[in-house]
Write a protein that holds these residues in place. Structure first.
Motif, PDB file in Angstrom:
ATOM      1  N   GLY A  85      -5.267   0.889   4.592  1.00  0.00           N
ATOM      2  CA  GLY A  85      -4.944   0.067   3.431  1.00  0.00           C
ATOM      3  C   GLY A  85      -5.615   0.369   2.117  1.00  0.00           C
ATOM      4  O   GLY A  85      -5.529  -0.440   1.187  1.00  0.00           O
ATOM      5  N   ALA A  86      -6.279   1.504   1.998  1.00  0.00           N
ATOM      6  CA  ALA A  86      -6.897   1.844   0.706  1.00  0.00           C
ATOM      7  C   ALA A  86      -7.231   3.338   0.658  1.00  0.00           C
ATOM      8  O   ALA A  86      -7.074   4.063   1.652  1.00  0.00           O
ATOM      9  N   HIS A  87      -7.725   3.758  -0.512  1.00  0.00           N
ATOM     10  CA  HIS A  87      -8.050   5.169  -0.724  1.00  0.00           C
ATOM     11  C   HIS A  87      -9.305   5.609   0.027  1.00  0.00           C
ATOM     12  O   HIS A  87      -9.561   6.797   0.140  1.00  0.00           O
ATOM     13  N   LYS A  88     -10.121   4.677   0.529  1.00  0.00           N
ATOM     14  CA  LYS A  88     -11.415   5.062   1.115  1.00  0.00           C
ATOM     15  C   LYS A  88     -11.261   6.050   2.274  1.00  0.00           C
ATOM     16  O   LYS A  88     -12.126   6.873   2.513  1.00  0.00           O
ATOM     17  N   ALA A 230      -7.211   3.344 -13.716  1.00  0.00           N
ATOM     18  CA  ALA A 230      -7.766   3.046 -12.383  1.00  0.00           C
ATOM     19  C   ALA A 230      -8.918   2.068 -12.522  1.00  0.00           C
ATOM     20  O   ALA A 230      -9.592   2.041 -13.564  1.00  0.00           O
ATOM     21  N   CYS A 231      -9.162   1.270 -11.471  1.00  0.00           N
ATOM     22  CA  CYS A 231     -10.336   0.396 -11.482  1.00  0.00           C
ATOM     23  C   CYS A 231     -11.575   1.206 -11.116  1.00  0.00           C
ATOM     24  O   CYS A 231     -11.478   2.246 -10.474  1.00  0.00           O
ATOM     25  N   VAL A 232     -12.730   0.711 -11.555  1.00  0.00           N
ATOM     26  CA  VAL A 232     -13.984   1.429 -11.315  1.00  0.00           C
ATOM     27  C   VAL A 232     -15.000   0.520 -10.639  1.00  0.00           C
ATOM     28  O   VAL A 232     -15.497  -0.436 -11.249  1.00  0.00           O
ATOM     29  N   GLY A 233     -15.256   0.798  -9.352  1.00  0.00           N
ATOM     30  CA  GLY A 233     -16.388   0.163  -8.669  1.00  0.00           C
ATOM     31  C   GLY A 233     -17.500   1.194  -8.699  1.00  0.00           C
ATOM     32  O   GLY A 233     -18.213   1.343  -9.686  1.00  0.00           O
ATOM     33  N   GLY A 235     -16.523   4.288  -8.417  1.00  0.00           N
ATOM     34  CA  GLY A 235     -15.804   5.292  -9.201  1.00  0.00           C
ATOM     35  C   GLY A 235     -14.993   6.294  -8.402  1.00  0.00           C
ATOM     36  O   GLY A 235     -14.458   7.241  -8.974  1.00  0.00           O
ATOM     37  N   SER A 236     -14.839   6.088  -7.074  1.00  0.00           N
ATOM     38  CA  SER A 236     -14.164   7.144  -6.320  1.00  0.00           C
ATOM     39  C   SER A 236     -12.651   7.154  -6.499  1.00  0.00           C
ATOM     40  O   SER A 236     -12.053   8.221  -6.609  1.00  0.00           O
ATOM     41  N   ASN A 237     -12.013   5.970  -6.564  1.00  0.00           N
ATOM     42  CA  ASN A 237     -10.554   6.037  -6.755  1.00  0.00           C
ATOM     43  C   ASN A 237     -10.223   6.468  -8.179  1.00  0.00           C
ATOM     44  O   ASN A 237      -9.235   7.156  -8.412  1.00  0.00           O
ATOM     45  N   PRO A 350      -1.371  -6.557  -4.140  1.00  0.00           N
ATOM     46  CA  PRO A 350      -2.473  -5.628  -4.429  1.00  0.00           C
ATOM     47  C   PRO A 350      -3.812  -6.146  -3.916  1.00  0.00           C
ATOM     48  O   PRO A 350      -3.989  -7.351  -3.712  1.00  0.00           O
ATOM     49  N   ALA A 351      -4.778  -5.239  -3.722  1.00  0.00           N
ATOM     50  CA  ALA A 351      -6.169  -5.651  -3.491  1.00  0.00           C
ATOM     51  C   ALA A 351      -6.717  -6.231  -4.799  1.00  0.00           C
ATOM     52  O   ALA A 351      -6.263  -5.865  -5.890  1.00  0.00           O
ATOM     53  N   MET A 352      -7.683  -7.140  -4.692  1.00  0.00           N
ATOM     54  CA  MET A 352      -8.303  -7.708  -5.887  1.00  0.00           C
ATOM     55  C   MET A 352      -8.899  -6.630  -6.792  1.00  0.00           C
ATOM     56  O   MET A 352      -8.853  -6.740  -8.009  1.00  0.00           O
ATOM     57  N   GLU A 353      -9.477  -5.593  -6.170  1.00  0.00           N
ATOM     58  CA  GLU A 353     -10.053  -4.489  -6.957  1.00  0.00           C
ATOM     59  C   GLU A 353      -8.949  -3.853  -7.801  1.00  0.00           C
ATOM     60  O   GLU A 353      -9.079  -3.697  -9.016  1.00  0.00           O
ATOM     61  N   SER A 354      -7.859  -3.502  -7.118  1.00  0.00           N
ATOM     62  CA  SER A 354      -6.752  -2.809  -7.808  1.00  0.00           C
ATOM     63  C   SER A 354      -6.134  -3.685  -8.881  1.00  0.00           C
ATOM     64  O   SER A 354      -5.621  -3.179  -9.892  1.00  0.00           O
ATOM     65  N   ALA A 355      -6.167  -5.008  -8.676  1.00  0.00           N
ATOM     66  CA  ALA A 355      -5.577  -5.916  -9.669  1.00  0.00           C
ATOM     67  C   ALA A 355      -6.326  -5.840 -11.001  1.00  0.00           C
ATOM     68  O   ALA A 355      -5.767  -6.182 -12.052  1.00  0.00           O
ATOM     69  N   ASP A 383      -4.170  -7.605   1.774  1.00  0.00           N
ATOM     70  CA  ASP A 383      -4.300  -8.397   3.012  1.00  0.00           C
ATOM     71  C   ASP A 383      -5.719  -8.912   3.225  1.00  0.00           C
ATOM     72  O   ASP A 383      -5.943 -10.048   3.605  1.00  0.00           O
ATOM     73  N   LYS A 384      -6.692  -8.028   2.997  1.00  0.00           N
ATOM     74  CA  LYS A 384      -8.093  -8.368   3.245  1.00  0.00           C
ATOM     75  C   LYS A 384      -8.570  -9.499   2.337  1.00  0.00           C
ATOM     76  O   LYS A 384      -9.594 -10.121   2.610  1.00  0.00           O
ATOM     77  N   ASP A 385      -7.866  -9.767   1.249  1.00  0.00           N
ATOM     78  CA  ASP A 385      -8.337 -10.724   0.249  1.00  0.00           C
ATOM     79  C   ASP A 385      -7.716 -12.103   0.386  1.00  0.00           C
ATOM     80  O   ASP A 385      -7.832 -12.920  -0.524  1.00  0.00           O
TER      81      ASP A 385
END
Ligand SMILES: *Cc1c(COP(=O)(O)O)cnc(C)c1O
Length: 423
Positions: A85-88, A230-233, A235-237, A350-355, A383-385
């Motif tokens: 479910g994500a880029h990780k 892109a969102c930045v946590g 920074g990988s995605n 979407p995931a909250m991060e991606s939002a 889903d996870k959120d």
């Protein structure tokens, strides 16, 4: 692809770790430098992601939503459709191949919300590695479903009871393990941060995202996009979505951080904007960290666990200082609005991060014209959120449901702790 100057990107990056870890980082770096120029290795990685994770992920036009906003044509890069479910997963599969090359049989990782731990447990099951995942005891309670799945997948999840019982202590514990086991164990870092070569190595594997965006834009749009957002946590995605475009100066690259409740200290996780993060050295590398007046690491806030981080990729710190990447932020309310808009107009959760990337992207798209194209990286699915999201949109019909779920999960945690203690 960006290449470091001896582990540095401008003034940021480097490798500030205890002596005992240096040989393992050097070994990893030498192997990575050798393999990254080997097309056969990239092909092996692509095949694994295709067979196991569903790559290439689609580029989806948002026709109804773009029409409604009345600006640029918006496209989503669908990293949410990856396995798990994500880029990780892109990063952990790549590191798994390196572990096999090094002949190591054991991996460790630390995880906060559990997404990276889960991805690491999945990769380890797939490639036949032993996995130990460190997680703060409070995070274990909060994210019990991820812990459950990690254990079912065969990983050893270790709860860390010290300090604030969250990610920071899990990180310390993972490093302690690594110092004692470095000859047989690889440390799977989850984002484009940490000591060299991790920022460069994680960005390399994630660059599959922008390589696909580039090809898909040429086929589906007929030209490169005008903006990639892109969102930045850590920074990988974002590095994944930007890497292949760094030399295409006509493509604007925008990184969206968590603006949280406000830009007051402790209410956000914005590190790249002027006046927020300050250069500092912590957690093995130099970057822009949120800091107090006395230079201690500061407090962070985000409604998205994956963006709630005090540091940021040294590569993004450098690229935003040089102006190649434009930093921006979205507030919690902008994020929940964008979240609902995407669900109701396009049928995508979407995931909250991606939002955060959606909110930042939508705001910018409105100021652009209809002949322009924007690609937003949808880093993960929502889903996870579910509980997070239900709390963000309180409505009478589900307050009771939330209450019941909260009680149920407390019971589950208690039952779980009871069996752990008995065993
Ligand atoms: C972990 C996570 C992030 C943040 O991590 P980056 O390294 O900044 O990409 C963003 N989106 C999702 C869905 C995540 O799970």
């Amino acid at each position: 692809m960006i290449r470091s100057n001896n582990g540095y990107f401008g003034e940021f990056g480097g490798r500030f770790v205890p002596e005992i870890l240096l040989p393992a980082l050097t070994e990893l770096e030498e192997l990575f430098f050798e393999l990254r120029d080997d097309p056969a290795f990239w092909q092996e990685y692509l095949t694994l992601t295709q067979e196991f994770s569903g790559r290439p992920t689609p580029l989806t036009p948002l026709r109804r939503l773009s029409e409604q906003l009345g600006g640029a044509q918006i496209w989503l890069k669908r990293e949410d459709l990856n396995h798990s479910g994500a880029h990780k997963i892109n990063n952990v599969l790549g590191q798994g191949l390196l572990v096999q090359r090094m002949g190591k049989k054991r991996v460790i990782a630390e995880t906060g919300a559990g997404q990276h731990g889960l991805a690491t447990a999945i990769m380890s099951a797939k490639l036949g590695l032993d996995a130990t995942i460190y997680m703060g005891a409070d995070d274990i309670e909060r994210q019990y479903s991820n812990v459950f799945w990690m254990r079912q997948l065969g990983a050893n999840v270790v709860g860390v009871e010290t300090g604030s019982r969250t990610l920071k202590e899990a990180l310390d514990e993972a490093l302690r393990d690594w110092a004692a086991s470095v000859e047989t164990t690889h440390y799977v870092l989850g984002t484009a941060c940490g000591p060299a070569p991790f920022p460069e190595l994680v960005s390399y594997f994630q660059s599959v995202i922008s390589q696909e965006i580039k090809q898909q834009s040429m086929t589906q749009i007929g030209k490169l996009p005008d903006e990639v957002v892109a969102c930045v946590g850590g920074g990988s995605n974002a590095m994944g979505a930007f890497s292949a475009f760094l030399d295409d100066s006509e493509v604007k690259l925008v990184g969206i951080e968590a603006g949280g409740l406000s830009l007051e200290d402790g209410q956000h996780s914005v590190r790249l904007l002027k006046g927020t993060g300050e250069p500092g050295i912590a957690q093995g590398y130099k970057t822009l960290f949120l800091q107090n007046d006395d230079g201690q690491l500061g407090e962070t806030h985000s409604i998205a666990a994956g963006l709630d981080y005090v540091g940021v990729s040294p590569i993004l710190a450098h690229l935003s200082q040089t102006g190649r990447v434009t930093p921006d932020s979205s507030s919690d309310t902008e994020v929940t609005d964008a979240f609902q808009l995407l669900m109701k107009t396009e049928g995508i959760i979407p995931a909250m991060e991606s939002a955060h990337a959606l909110a930042g992207g939508f705001k910018r798209a409105k100021t652009m014209n209809k002949n322009q194209h924007m690609v937003i990286n949808l880093s993960g699915r929502g889903d996870k959120d579910i509980f997070n999201i239900a709390r963000a949109f309180p409505q009478r019909d589900w307050t009771e449901f939330l209450q019941r779920e909260a009680e149920r999960s407390t019971d589950q945690i208690n039952a779980h702790l009871a069996t752990e203690l008995a065993g």
